[in-house]
Design a protein around this motif. Structure first.
Motif, PDB file in Angstrom:
ATOM      1  N   HIS A 147       0.790  -1.220   0.000  1.00 50.97           N
ATOM      2  CA  HIS A 147       0.000   0.000   0.000  1.00 50.97           C
ATOM      3  C   HIS A 147       0.820   1.266   0.000  1.00 50.97           C
ATOM      4  O   HIS A 147       0.313   2.338  -0.223  1.00 50.97           O
ATOM      5  CB  HIS A 147      -0.965  -0.006   1.183  1.00 50.97           C
ATOM      6  N   ASP A 177      -3.696  -6.875  -5.049  1.00 54.35           N
ATOM      7  CA  ASP A 177      -3.839  -5.502  -4.577  1.00 54.35           C
ATOM      8  C   ASP A 177      -3.820  -4.510  -5.742  1.00 54.35           C
ATOM      9  O   ASP A 177      -4.566  -3.533  -5.752  1.00 54.35           O
ATOM     10  CB  ASP A 177      -2.699  -5.197  -3.584  1.00 54.35           C
ATOM     11  N   ARG A 181      -6.830  -1.914  -6.594  1.00 54.81           N
ATOM     12  CA  ARG A 181      -6.653  -0.464  -6.666  1.00 54.81           C
ATOM     13  C   ARG A 181      -7.089   0.091  -8.024  1.00 54.81           C
ATOM     14  O   ARG A 181      -7.715   1.138  -8.109  1.00 54.81           O
ATOM     15  CB  ARG A 181      -5.186  -0.096  -6.382  1.00 54.81           C
ATOM     16  N   THR A 217      -0.468   2.239  -9.044  1.00 55.87           N
ATOM     17  CA  THR A 217      -1.713   2.402  -9.791  1.00 55.87           C
ATOM     18  C   THR A 217      -1.449   3.158 -11.090  1.00 55.87           C
ATOM     19  O   THR A 217      -2.072   2.891 -12.118  1.00 55.87           O
ATOM     20  CB  THR A 217      -2.745   3.159  -8.920  1.00 55.87           C
ATOM     21  N   ASP A 283      -2.833   8.717  -9.396  1.00 53.25           N
ATOM     22  CA  ASP A 283      -3.225   7.386  -9.885  1.00 53.25           C
ATOM     23  C   ASP A 283      -3.322   7.326 -11.406  1.00 53.25           C
ATOM     24  O   ASP A 283      -3.458   6.248 -11.990  1.00 53.25           O
ATOM     25  CB  ASP A 283      -4.584   6.984  -9.290  1.00 53.25           C
TER      26      ASP A 283
END
Ligand SMILES: [Zn+2]
Length: 301
Positions: A147, A177, A181, A217, A283
């Motif tokens: 993260h 993950d 995302r 991302t 992102d």
């Protein structure tokens, strides 16, 4: 439940013997308010040579599984044995996908989202090996590190660990993950055609195997299955300025092979601006990633 993974008769196949109960709070003044557990009833977990025994609890409240060491508890004699997990561990797994806690010096309990069930099952023996404290710390580190993947990938303490499990879980966890995302950032829409219908996938801009690829991302795009395939087949590309390009060269060779059905519809996206990008600037696909992605894929247009 017995599950066979791998082709029958293949030496590499794994037979899983899975026992599963519901995780409940249990209630009662004698119980800590943050203690959840499974009550082992009916058939007791049994270790059968040649099979991997998995003891699972499902929490419908936290939408996560909990996994305990089957070997430690399989032989406990008690009229009403139960296995515990703390609420914090379930909450953490629900929010970031994976969490581990030490129950005592030799036992680790792992909570994880349903999407990670196969990873857990295939690695349960190693997760519950004799280095419980180390493994628990490692799993939490893997969950936390995904993260805050930042900028560049320095030598990673997790992947350099002596445990094979670190590499396996890291790879699977980060892939999961990354997909989660991307799906959130694009609200499940294809960035080219905006379709949702749970038909979108997370695509890496710089391919995973290419040097410099990351799970940020901003190295991803949400694409429907058709556009994902077209992207990977170099039929479709995205410029660093977010313009969709359809390959004229590939188009010609598809026509020559009498496979041009749908080509006109696809060509309609040529020159269009990417229809969906994430709200958060950080992102959004990074232009230099899009550029490197085109080099890696040898995009010629
Ligand atoms: Zn699409």
């Amino acid at each position: 439940m017995r599950v066979l993974l791998g082709p029958l008769g293949d030496e590499g196949a794994t037979i899983l013997r899975i026992y599963a109960w519901n995780v409940t709070h249990g209630g009662g003044a004698a119980r800590a308010p943050n203690e959840y557990r499974i009550q082992l009833t009916g058939e007791m977990p049994e270790n059968v040579p040649g099979e991997t025994t998995i003891v699972l609890g499902w929490s419908s409240t936290f939408r996560t599984f909990a996994g305990w060491d089957a070997t430690v508890h399989g032989h406990r004699s008690s009229n009403s044995p139960s296995l515990q997990i703390r609420e914090e561990t379930l909450v953490s797994a629900n929010s970031i996908g994976l969490a581990a806690a030490l129950r005592n010096s030799d036992d680790v309990v792992v909570a994880f989202r349903a999407e990670l069930l196969a990873v857990y099952c295939l690695n349960a023996e190693e997760i519950h090996s004799d280095t419980a404290a180390e493994i628990a710390e490692l799993l939490n580190e893997i969950a936390a590190s995904a993260h805050d993947v930042v900028e560049d990938t320095q030598p990673d303490p997790v992947t350099e660990s002596r445990h094979k499990i670190a590499r396996v879980v890291t790879t699977n966890f980060r892939a999961w993950d990354f997909g989660r995302r991307i799906n959130l950032a694009y609200r499940g829409r294809c960035s080219v055609c905006t379709i949702q219908l749970a038909l979108t996938e997370a695509a890496h801009i710089i391919p995973v195997a290419w040097p410099g690829s990351t799970d940020l991302t901003s190295n991803g795009l949400s694409l429907c299955r058709n556009h994902h395939r077209a992207y990977d087949a170099n039929l479709l590309s995205i410029t660093p300025g977010y313009v969709v390009e359809i390959s004229a060269l590939r188009g010609r060779s598809l026509r020559a092979a009498s496979l041009e059905g749908g080509l006109d519809e696809l060509m309609a996206f040529d020159g269009a601006t990417l229809a969906v990008v994430p709200d958060a600037m950080a992102d959004r696909p990074r232009p230099e990633f899009l550029n490197t992605g085109r080099e890696a894929r040898r995009w010629v247009g």
